[in-house]
Design a protein around this motif. Structure first.
Motif, mmCIF file in Angstrom:
data_model
loop_
_atom_site.group_PDB
_atom_site.id
_atom_site.type_symbol
_atom_site.label_atom_id
_atom_site.label_comp_id
_atom_site.label_asym_id
_atom_site.label_seq_id
_atom_site.Cartn_x
_atom_site.Cartn_y
_atom_site.Cartn_z
ATOM 1 N N VAL A 17 19.612 -9.893 6.008
ATOM 2 C CA VAL A 17 20.024 -10.052 7.400
ATOM 3 C C VAL A 17 21.503 -9.681 7.537
ATOM 4 O O VAL A 17 21.897 -8.949 8.455
ATOM 5 C CB VAL A 17 19.769 -11.504 7.881
ATOM 6 N N THR A 18 22.320 -10.142 6.597
ATOM 7 C CA THR A 18 23.752 -9.834 6.652
ATOM 8 C C THR A 18 23.987 -8.325 6.596
ATOM 9 O O THR A 18 24.750 -7.776 7.388
ATOM 10 C CB THR A 18 24.494 -10.507 5.481
ATOM 11 N N ASP A 39 27.782 -15.831 -8.124
ATOM 12 C CA ASP A 39 26.805 -16.107 -9.162
ATOM 13 C C ASP A 39 25.699 -15.050 -9.168
ATOM 14 O O ASP A 39 25.136 -14.737 -10.211
ATOM 15 C CB ASP A 39 26.205 -17.483 -8.898
ATOM 16 N N ALA A 40 25.386 -14.518 -8.015
ATOM 17 C CA ALA A 40 24.337 -13.498 -7.911
ATOM 18 C C ALA A 40 24.654 -12.591 -6.734
ATOM 19 O O ALA A 40 23.940 -12.567 -5.744
ATOM 20 C CB ALA A 40 22.972 -14.161 -7.739
ATOM 21 N N PRO A 41 25.743 -11.816 -6.854
ATOM 22 C CA PRO A 41 26.134 -10.966 -5.725
ATOM 23 C C PRO A 41 25.128 -9.845 -5.531
ATOM 24 O O PRO A 41 24.656 -9.270 -6.504
ATOM 25 C CB PRO A 41 27.489 -10.401 -6.160
ATOM 26 N N ASN A 42 24.782 -9.532 -4.300
ATOM 27 C CA ASN A 42 23.854 -8.426 -4.098
ATOM 28 C C ASN A 42 24.080 -7.629 -2.833
ATOM 29 O O ASN A 42 23.368 -6.678 -2.571
ATOM 30 C CB ASN A 42 22.411 -8.914 -4.162
ATOM 31 N N LEU A 43 25.100 -8.000 -2.071
ATOM 32 C CA LEU A 43 25.383 -7.225 -0.866
ATOM 33 C C LEU A 43 25.732 -5.788 -1.237
ATOM 34 O O LEU A 43 25.369 -4.848 -0.534
ATOM 35 C CB LEU A 43 26.550 -7.881 -0.107
ATOM 36 N N ASP A 44 26.428 -5.616 -2.366
ATOM 37 C CA ASP A 44 26.787 -4.259 -2.804
ATOM 38 C C ASP A 44 25.530 -3.426 -3.050
ATOM 39 O O ASP A 44 25.461 -2.256 -2.700
ATOM 40 C CB ASP A 44 27.678 -4.302 -4.052
ATOM 41 N N LEU A 45 24.504 -4.053 -3.638
ATOM 42 C CA LEU A 45 23.261 -3.313 -3.884
ATOM 43 C C LEU A 45 22.600 -2.938 -2.558
ATOM 44 O O LEU A 45 22.133 -1.824 -2.386
ATOM 45 C CB LEU A 45 22.302 -4.156 -4.724
ATOM 46 N N LEU A 46 22.586 -3.894 -1.630
ATOM 47 C CA LEU A 46 21.936 -3.635 -0.345
ATOM 48 C C LEU A 46 22.683 -2.602 0.487
ATOM 49 O O LEU A 46 22.118 -1.998 1.386
ATOM 50 C CB LEU A 46 21.825 -4.937 0.449
ATOM 51 N N ASP A 175 29.317 -13.386 3.398
ATOM 52 C CA ASP A 175 27.955 -13.740 2.999
ATOM 53 C C ASP A 175 28.106 -14.865 1.972
ATOM 54 O O ASP A 175 28.556 -14.634 0.860
ATOM 55 C CB ASP A 175 27.299 -12.496 2.389
ATOM 56 N N SER A 176 27.768 -16.067 2.370
ATOM 57 C CA SER A 176 28.060 -17.229 1.536
ATOM 58 C C SER A 176 27.136 -17.317 0.321
ATOM 59 O O SER A 176 26.061 -16.734 0.290
ATOM 60 C CB SER A 176 27.907 -18.489 2.377
ATOM 61 N N MET A 263 14.658 -2.973 0.811
ATOM 62 C CA MET A 263 15.437 -3.490 -0.310
ATOM 63 C C MET A 263 15.298 -2.584 -1.528
ATOM 64 O O MET A 263 16.248 -2.356 -2.261
ATOM 65 C CB MET A 263 15.008 -4.910 -0.657
ATOM 66 N N SER A 264 14.072 -2.081 -1.742
ATOM 67 C CA SER A 264 13.887 -1.189 -2.882
ATOM 68 C C SER A 264 14.622 0.140 -2.658
ATOM 69 O O SER A 264 14.980 0.813 -3.601
ATOM 70 C CB SER A 264 12.411 -0.901 -3.115
ATOM 71 N N MET A 265 14.821 0.489 -1.382
ATOM 72 C CA MET A 265 15.532 1.728 -1.096
ATOM 73 C C MET A 265 17.044 1.523 -1.086
ATOM 74 O O MET A 265 17.811 2.472 -0.912
ATOM 75 C CB MET A 265 15.091 2.264 0.276
ATOM 76 N N LEU A 266 17.478 0.267 -1.259
ATOM 77 C CA LEU A 266 18.890 -0.084 -1.251
ATOM 78 C C LEU A 266 19.582 0.330 0.049
ATOM 79 O O LEU A 266 20.654 0.920 0.045
ATOM 80 C CB LEU A 266 19.603 0.517 -2.472
ATOM 81 N N LYS A 267 18.925 -0.022 1.142
ATOM 82 C CA LYS A 267 19.499 0.255 2.459
ATOM 83 C C LYS A 267 19.226 -0.937 3.365
ATOM 84 O O LYS A 267 18.190 -1.583 3.219
ATOM 85 C CB LYS A 267 18.813 1.469 3.084
ATOM 86 N N PRO A 268 20.109 -1.195 4.334
ATOM 87 C CA PRO A 268 19.785 -2.222 5.338
ATOM 88 C C PRO A 268 18.491 -1.838 6.054
ATOM 89 O O PRO A 268 18.278 -0.653 6.327
ATOM 90 C CB PRO A 268 20.982 -2.161 6.287
#
Ligand code: SF4
Ligand code: SF4
Ligand code: SF4
Ligand code: SF4
Lengths: 295, 289
Positions: A17-18, A39-46, A175-176, A263-268
């Protein structure tokens, strides 16, 4: 304005969502995005980040170490460690580096001076990049087994503030982290408002209620986004809780296979599947965020 | 004997695997399930029980007796959390939110009785009977408190105190030191992950932690049809872990979750998957009846 997106627990789609919200705001607003889930950053991946422009090591975590040469094996350190981090391995007293909190109690009680030292170790990295969408992203990664202190998040937010000054950015969107521990407190503390993301399940409700207590603790306004809104039609308690507490619902996103596929395409998902029903809902939410929050 | 269910990322279905595995294993072992995801404990919700037998987790917090305190500042100097600030004349004050309760200040204070053992409530542990023939121990951090470690360690002790044949712990997401604390002493880690890029990224971190802790790991891939399981296999292989189950995305699992009926007890075909995970675990542990 500092805006935080939180959920009380991972897995409810907070980061997806973010990422989509950032995508929809990027043309009209100038902001820096912060991924505070060290601990589990993933915004960069998204957001399809492939490299970091700048990385800073963060030292500051401390762990105790025992010198087995001078240790007289009295066991006092083991007895007094408040977190049970000292084990006997093959007759030697050894500090478990992966659980030590670095409080130094063992060092204070050890009768042989110099046997226990408190060493600084790396706790992780804080890093910065400019996303392909044009806005900067600050992220962090905690090293495996390090105390999950809020310090990394504080460090991230300070860097983000500096960037805001340098680049003339108006907003920080954070993104908390999941949970309600120190990283979340460091994320929400000092912000102007929090947007909570939850899904209609008892577990998610319980988690978001706990996150909301942290928000209340800081006396901030909160808003709610309901994700996977149609996935449990009999469950109305999430809505009822928000309405009873006067928490405005910014919108509801239906369950949509477009989201896991994006998510698998690594795009919003609003970028990958702009015609999906989830994207429609997300665009409405972004409009409300613009009108009511960012104004 | 202890085993752990863990997963890098939140929401991968770790708790679903933990409770269904516990139910499947109860026939083989006398067991207790411990929910050590103290920031967001949910196993009781999945098991449909109300938390019971609450016990407070209180931490030491210094209280200063200013009549006795000589304002030597030793307590402030030793506090690694910088929770004690001193006034210009050396009078110490506590900032309770920063205090970890380690008692280092009390240990160094040269004046007996200048630091009194105050207490602060950090959270609770619970011991709940479930209708499935095993008890559940839960740790729960109080909202607004920052330190999960004391709750994790106390809840784990409470579960260990029951002296069951098998202790199954369900950890928090991530790989911080509270997760290490939960994993410690395990004979086996079941890492639950998703085959998405995010799931794989976080799943790899938990395998890394398992390796550092020298604990064998097995991988369960949840929502296996949503991504690239071959990639998970490859990474698991790199860490010497085997993928023991693939659970496809399933409406039945959601339905059983919404109905509050653990999937392993239903006639849905997915139940068999969980029974298989259980038999792999039994095979590995080589125990049970
Ligand atoms: S520093 Fe504190 S937590 Fe670490 S081993 Fe020593 S007493 Fe235990
Ligand atoms: S207290 Fe010091 S001497 Fe005693 S066992 Fe611990 S390290 Fe060794
Ligand atoms: S108990 Fe530990 S953390 Fe708390 S004030 Fe004393 S030294 Fe600092
Ligand atoms: S160490 Fe004891 S005597 Fe010294 S300032 Fe602290 S409380 Fe007072």
């Amino acid at each position: 304005m500092q805006l935080v997106i939180a959920s009380g627990k991972g897995g409810v789609g907070k980061s997806t969502v973010t990422a989509s919200l950032l995508y929809l705001l990027k043309d009209e607003y100038r902001f820096v995005a912060v991924d505070a889930d060290a601990d589990a950053p993933n915004l960069d991946l998204l957001l399809g980040v492939e490299r970091w422009e700048e990385e800073r090591e963060l030292v500051g975590a401390k762990v105790a170490r025992i010198n087995t040469e001078s240790c007289i094996r009295c066991g006092i350190c083991q007895e007094r460690c408040p977190y049970d981090c000292i084990k006997v391995i093959d007759g030697d007293y050894v500090v478990s580096e992966l659980t030590c909190e670095g409080c130094n109690v063992c060092g204070l009680v050890c009768p042989v001076p110099g046997t226990i030292s408190l060493d600084e170790v790396r706790s992780g990295v804080v890093r910065k990049t400019t996303t392909r969408y044009g806005f900067p992203l600050i992220s962090a990664q905690l090293d495996v087994g390090r105390p999950n202190s809020g310090k990394l998040v504080t460090e991230e937010k300070e860097w983000a503030k500096k960037l805001m000054g340098e680049l003339g950015l108006k907003h920080m969107i954070v993104d908390s982290a999941a949970g309600i521990g120190c990283q979340v407190i460091a994320s929400i503390g000092g912000a102007d408002l929090t947007i909570l993301v939850a899904e209609p399940t008892p577990a998610s409700l319980s988690d978001v209620q706990r996150a909301y207590k942290v928000v209340q603790h800081f006396r901030q306004p909160a808003y709610l986004i309901i994700n996977k809104a149609d996935f449990n039609p009999g469950f109305t308690k999430l809505r009822e809780w928000a309405e009873a507490g006067g928490i405005p619902i910014l919108g509801e996103i239906p369950y949509d296979r477009a989201i896991p596929r994006s998510m698998s395409m690594l795009k919003p998902f609003v970028e990958a599947f702009p015609d999906s029903k989830a994207a429609d809902a997300m665009r409405e939410i972004a409009e409300r965020v613009k009108e009511e929050i960012l104004k | 004997m202890q085993i752990a269910v863990s997963g890098g990322k939140g929401g991968t279905g770790k708790s679903t695997v933990a409770i269904n595995l516990a139910i499947a294993l109860r026939e083989r072992y006398d067991l207790v399930l411990a929910d050590l995801d103290v920031e967001a404990p949910n196993d009781h919700l999945l098991l449909g029980v109300e938390l019971a037998n609450e016990e407070p987790v209180e931490l030491f917090m210094p209280r200063f007796d200013y009549q006795k305190c000589t304002r030597c500042r030793k307590c402030a100097e030793v506090c690694e959390e910088h929770a004690i600030i001193t006034m210009r004349d050396g009078t110490p004050f506590l900032m309770p939110n920063l205090c970890s309760g380690c008692a280092a200040c009390e240990i160094v204070c040269p004046v007996p009785g200048a630091i009194l053992p105050g207490k602060k409530l950090m959270g609770h542990t619970y011991l709940t009977e479930t209708p499935y023939g095993f008890p559940l121990v839960t740790g729960r951090l109080l909202e607004g408190e920052e330190r999960a470690m004391p709750i994790v360690s106390r809840a784990k002790k409470r579960a260990q105190g029951l002296e069951k044949e098998l202790l199954m712990v369900d950890t928090a997401a991530g790989t911080s030191n509270t997760v290490s604390k939960a994993l410690e002493d395990s004979r086996l880690i079941i890492a639950v992950t998703e085959p998405t890029p995010l799931g794989i990224h976080d799943g790899e971190l938990i395998l890394k932690l398992a390796k550092l802790m020298d604990i064998p790991a097995m991988v369960v891939v949840n929502r296996s049809d949503l991504g690239d399981v071959a990639k998970v296999r490859e990474i698991a292989g790199r860490y010497g872990a085997e993928v023991i189950a693939e659970i496809p995305y399933s409406e039945n699992i959601i339905r059983s979750y919404v109905e509050g009926r653990p999937i392993v007890l239903t006639d849905y075909p997915e139940a068999e998957l969980f029974r298989e995970i259980a038999s792999r675990v039994v095979e590995f542990l080589g125990g049970g009846e």
